[in-house]
Design an enzyme around this catalytic site. Sequence first.
Site, PDB file in Angstrom:
ATOM      1  N   GLU A 174       0.823  -1.215   0.000  1.00  0.00           N
ATOM      2  CA  GLU A 174       0.000   0.000   0.000  1.00  0.00           C
ATOM      3  C   GLU A 174       0.855   1.261   0.000  1.00  0.00           C
ATOM      4  O   GLU A 174       0.388   2.350   0.315  1.00  0.00           O
ATOM      5  CB  GLU A 174      -0.951  -0.029   1.204  1.00  0.00           C
ATOM      6  CG  GLU A 174      -1.883  -1.238   1.216  1.00  0.00           C
ATOM      7  CD  GLU A 174      -3.164  -1.051   0.386  1.00  0.00           C
ATOM      8  OE1 GLU A 174      -3.746   0.038   0.395  1.00  0.00           O
ATOM      9  OE2 GLU A 174      -3.579  -2.030  -0.276  1.00  0.00           O
ATOM     10  N   HIS A 250      -4.512   1.403   7.481  1.00  0.00           N
ATOM     11  CA  HIS A 250      -3.130   1.729   7.102  1.00  0.00           C
ATOM     12  C   HIS A 250      -2.429   2.243   8.349  1.00  0.00           C
ATOM     13  O   HIS A 250      -3.062   2.882   9.205  1.00  0.00           O
ATOM     14  CB  HIS A 250      -3.081   2.858   6.049  1.00  0.00           C
ATOM     15  CG  HIS A 250      -3.504   2.465   4.680  1.00  0.00           C
ATOM     16  ND1 HIS A 250      -4.306   3.258   3.881  1.00  0.00           N
ATOM     17  CD2 HIS A 250      -3.206   1.378   3.928  1.00  0.00           C
ATOM     18  CE1 HIS A 250      -4.501   2.677   2.713  1.00  0.00           C
ATOM     19  NE2 HIS A 250      -3.853   1.529   2.717  1.00  0.00           N
ATOM     20  N   CYS A 369      -3.051  11.195   3.843  1.00  0.00           N
ATOM     21  CA  CYS A 369      -3.360  10.255   2.744  1.00  0.00           C
ATOM     22  C   CYS A 369      -3.224  10.947   1.397  1.00  0.00           C
ATOM     23  O   CYS A 369      -2.928  10.319   0.393  1.00  0.00           O
ATOM     24  CB  CYS A 369      -4.792   9.745   2.832  1.00  0.00           C
ATOM     25  SG  CYS A 369      -5.180   8.854   4.329  1.00  0.00           S
TER      26      CYS A 369
END
Length: 445
Positions: A174, A250, A369
């Site tokens: 990721e 995450h 993000c």
Amino acid sequence: MNHLEANFDGLVGPTHNYAGLSFGNVASQSNAAAISNPKAAALQGLAKMKALHDMGMTQGVLAPQQRPDLDVLRRLGFDGNDAQVLDKAYRQAPPILRAAYSASSMWTANAATVSPSADSADGKVHFTPANLVNKFHRSIEPEVTGRILKATFADADRFVHHQHLPEHDQFGDEGAANHTRLCRDYGTPGLQLFVYGRYGFDASKPAPKRYPARQTREASEAVARLHQLGEHNTVYIQQNPDVIDQGVFHNDVIAVGNQNVLFYHEEAFLNTDAALAEIQAKFGDSPLHFIKVSTEQVGLQDAVKSYLFNTQILTLPNGEMTIIAPSECQENPAVFAYLNDLVKQSTPIRQVRYFDVKQSMQNGGGPACLRLRVALSEQEKAAVNPATLMSESKYAELTGWVEKHYRDRLTAEDLRDPQLVVESHQALDDLTRILNLGNLYPFQR
Ligand code: SUG
């Protein structure tokens, strides 16, 4: 030689919508079917970029992806002309249509892992796009992400672009959402923390039970090998599986670092003491600030809802650190009290600034993000495609572009409208000129 850390934010694409696609990401699931406002989303993102530019930071823009991805819909058997493909997918498989429309590439913390030249054995900046295999709508990003990164960091003498890892859950990657670099100055060799949620090849190891762990240890190790890092400048840390099960999909939802600061929640990691000892040992003698937030100070649910850790910690040109937080942190009493107190403590963090990025937050994407960090020397910065860097005029041009092309309302029903495809292509075609990216989208080829 001067080094700096640039933030490359994802420009929110014209089809930003709430589709409930991310199992394990509570905000995405709870806003499924909400009505989105792509214009407001893009303007909120641009306002944050401009504010960082005005604070003296180097701010870049990463282009969005072409959506809907009609190629993937055709590959899945929806045939005919564009309007027919949309109509068939809409009637037969609405979640697949929504996935093909997702503007999720806006969260560029997931675009790639980046290692600066000071750390890699060959003295170059390394990029590996994340394969994002855990979610279908994100697994269709890496190829075009690689193209966007190459068009932004084109100089092959300074920038190395790797292919994304093999597309399998055992190598689930990721990107920078699970990667933090600590250093004294951006140009001195640093320490790269790779945080993973589970092992891909060893089912006997701890793993979450309810929600998926998207990043594997083996993926992190592969990226470190590709980037020519060694044992001396890497630390692998397992995420606490229990927090993944509580919505921490995450690591950047529960920890963030910058230079000599690691800001984390006490429940973030599995073997915290061992991890911190290894970081301290490898970081060397210079001061390192571990800022631990206890559950008593801020409970896990408050941390997840407010995105206290999905903040950006910036080192301003005057050397002071500032936190860029979402306005949700201001609205949460425990978190707001914590931050007000933090800036009075003896840590490098002196200030907090709050930004409205609600359109992104409602899909589980906070300020951190939305950005990919790239530490660069002045020469490397000079080699970046200059049209992708934020400035007064670039901001005016991009906000004008959004005003011209974007809708201010998008529902699930709107996704069957072929006119939305035409509008998106027109917008992206214009954008490749504004950012001087060449013909990178499939519809342009
Ligand atoms: O992958 N949300 C993204 C949010 C990514 C946040 N990034 C970081 N933490 N670095 C995700 O879950 C939701 C899309 C939707 O449901 O419409 C989404 O993809």
